[in-house]
Design a protein around this motif. Structure first.
Motif, PDB file in Angstrom:
ATOM      1  N   ILE A 111      37.971 -29.846  -4.465  1.00 22.91           N
ATOM      2  CA  ILE A 111      36.756 -30.598  -4.172  1.00 22.91           C
ATOM      3  C   ILE A 111      36.330 -30.230  -2.752  1.00 22.91           C
ATOM      4  O   ILE A 111      37.120 -30.346  -1.812  1.00 22.91           O
ATOM      5  CB  ILE A 111      36.986 -32.125  -4.279  1.00 22.91           C
ATOM      6  N   THR A 112      35.090 -29.757  -2.600  1.00 21.38           N
ATOM      7  CA  THR A 112      34.568 -29.396  -1.288  1.00 21.38           C
ATOM      8  C   THR A 112      34.253 -30.676  -0.513  1.00 21.38           C
ATOM      9  O   THR A 112      33.544 -31.551  -1.017  1.00 21.38           O
ATOM     10  CB  THR A 112      33.289 -28.547  -1.429  1.00 21.38           C
ATOM     11  N   LEU A 113      34.795 -30.761   0.707  1.00 22.71           N
ATOM     12  CA  LEU A 113      34.631 -31.962   1.521  1.00 22.71           C
ATOM     13  C   LEU A 113      33.802 -31.670   2.757  1.00 22.71           C
ATOM     14  O   LEU A 113      33.788 -30.554   3.263  1.00 22.71           O
ATOM     15  CB  LEU A 113      35.997 -32.501   1.967  1.00 22.71           C
ATOM     16  N   GLU A 114      33.132 -32.709   3.247  1.00 18.82           N
ATOM     17  CA  GLU A 114      32.426 -32.631   4.516  1.00 18.82           C
ATOM     18  C   GLU A 114      32.726 -33.921   5.276  1.00 18.82           C
ATOM     19  O   GLU A 114      32.621 -35.010   4.717  1.00 18.82           O
ATOM     20  CB  GLU A 114      30.925 -32.482   4.294  1.00 18.82           C
ATOM     21  N   LEU A 115      33.114 -33.772   6.533  1.00 21.09           N
ATOM     22  CA  LEU A 115      33.444 -34.916   7.379  1.00 21.09           C
ATOM     23  C   LEU A 115      32.262 -35.216   8.284  1.00 21.09           C
ATOM     24  O   LEU A 115      31.804 -34.364   9.033  1.00 21.09           O
ATOM     25  CB  LEU A 115      34.696 -34.597   8.200  1.00 21.09           C
ATOM     26  N   ARG A 116      31.726 -36.430   8.200  1.00 25.59           N
ATOM     27  CA  ARG A 116      30.614 -36.885   9.046  1.00 25.59           C
ATOM     28  C   ARG A 116      31.081 -38.125   9.789  1.00 25.59           C
ATOM     29  O   ARG A 116      31.080 -39.217   9.240  1.00 25.59           O
ATOM     30  CB  ARG A 116      29.385 -37.215   8.224  1.00 25.59           C
ATOM     31  N   GLY A 117      31.466 -37.918  11.025  1.00 25.28           N
ATOM     32  CA  GLY A 117      32.036 -39.019  11.785  1.00 25.28           C
ATOM     33  C   GLY A 117      33.360 -39.402  11.158  1.00 25.28           C
ATOM     34  O   GLY A 117      34.282 -38.585  11.077  1.00 25.28           O
ATOM     35  N   ASP A 118      33.492 -40.635  10.703  1.00 25.08           N
ATOM     36  CA  ASP A 118      34.711 -41.084  10.050  1.00 25.08           C
ATOM     37  C   ASP A 118      34.583 -41.058   8.524  1.00 25.08           C
ATOM     38  O   ASP A 118      35.547 -41.318   7.817  1.00 25.08           O
ATOM     39  CB  ASP A 118      35.049 -42.503  10.535  1.00 25.08           C
ATOM     40  N   ASP A 119      33.398 -40.714   8.015  1.00 24.75           N
ATOM     41  CA  ASP A 119      33.166 -40.723   6.566  1.00 24.75           C
ATOM     42  C   ASP A 119      33.445 -39.353   5.962  1.00 24.75           C
ATOM     43  O   ASP A 119      33.065 -38.322   6.512  1.00 24.75           O
ATOM     44  CB  ASP A 119      31.717 -41.126   6.269  1.00 24.75           C
ATOM     45  N   VAL A 120      34.083 -39.368   4.812  1.00 28.33           N
ATOM     46  CA  VAL A 120      34.390 -38.136   4.067  1.00 28.33           C
ATOM     47  C   VAL A 120      33.463 -38.102   2.847  1.00 28.33           C
ATOM     48  O   VAL A 120      33.424 -39.049   2.065  1.00 28.33           O
ATOM     49  CB  VAL A 120      35.869 -38.120   3.612  1.00 28.33           C
ATOM     50  N   PHE A 121      32.731 -36.979   2.696  1.00 29.86           N
ATOM     51  CA  PHE A 121      31.809 -36.810   1.580  1.00 29.86           C
ATOM     52  C   PHE A 121      32.281 -35.644   0.702  1.00 29.86           C
ATOM     53  O   PHE A 121      32.678 -34.604   1.215  1.00 29.86           O
ATOM     54  CB  PHE A 121      30.392 -36.506   2.077  1.00 29.86           C
ATOM     55  N   ALA A 122      32.217 -35.840  -0.612  1.00 28.41           N
ATOM     56  CA  ALA A 122      32.472 -34.762  -1.566  1.00 28.41           C
ATOM     57  C   ALA A 122      31.147 -34.088  -1.867  1.00 28.41           C
ATOM     58  O   ALA A 122      30.143 -34.758  -2.110  1.00 28.41           O
ATOM     59  CB  ALA A 122      33.081 -35.330  -2.843  1.00 28.41           C
TER      60      ALA A 122
END
Length: 181
Positions: free
Chosen positions: A165-176
């Motif tokens: 699953i490709t992840l992106e970290l934005r601040g403290d939030d993790v998005f798939a």
């Protein structure tokens, strides 16, 4: 030629017992076939049929492959998975992505990097569990082991890696953001 009135009458046919029939040919009484009218398939016709049938199968397979290559890639929705602080080093968190029917697992390794994989084993679709002490994802059904850093097969019967699953970290939030097969 003249017929005499005094000639002997015609002899009546002799009726006796029916001749014995072979028990193996009894089917012929139930299924009478006129052999002269039966249509035989020649070897040439059979070969032609098999060649055309095989060609049709190859053509269909090629068409499916071309459609798969030409079709636009599947787009995945972007979805918030969790807060990065919710996953301790060596810990894991379960979530569902890209749909609510697709179980996934989010891992944080000892160095603090986040990794996410499909939780469905590529062998027979059992759920994998995280074993942080061994740094593997373990499939209890058939003892399959996957690397928790790469998702590749370490041991056991699976032959394909886990979808990442490709992840992106934005601040403290993790998005798939997508799935790499």
């Amino acid at each position: 030629m003249s017929i005499d009135a005094k000639s002997e009458p015609a002899a009546e046919p002799v009726v006796g017992p029916e001749p014995a029939r072979c028990p193996f040919h009894r089917w012929a009484e139930d299924f009478p076939i006129e052999w002269e009218a039966d249509h035989y398939v020649t070897r040439r016709e059979l070969t032609k049929f098999l060649t055309l049938g095989s060609g049709l199968l190859v053509g269909t397979t090629a068409a499916v492959a071309v459609v798969g290559l030409v079709a636009k890639p599947r787009s995945f929705p972007e979805r918030k998975v969790a807060s990065a602080s919710a996953v301790a080093p060596g810990g894991s968190l379960l979530f569902r992505y890209p749909t609510d029917e697709d179980p996934c697992i989010l891992l944080r390794d000892a160095e603090g990097e986040l990794h996410a994989y499909s939780q469905v084993c590529t062998h027979l679709s059992c759920a994998v569990v995280h074993r942080p002490d061994d740094q593997v994802l373990f499939c209890p059904c058939h003892h399959g082991f996957f690397s928790d850093r790469e998702g590749t097969v370490v041991a056991g019967p699976p032959t394909r890696r886990l979808p990442r699953i490709t992840l992106e970290l934005r601040g403290d939030d993790v998005f798939a953001k997508g799935v790499e097969v």
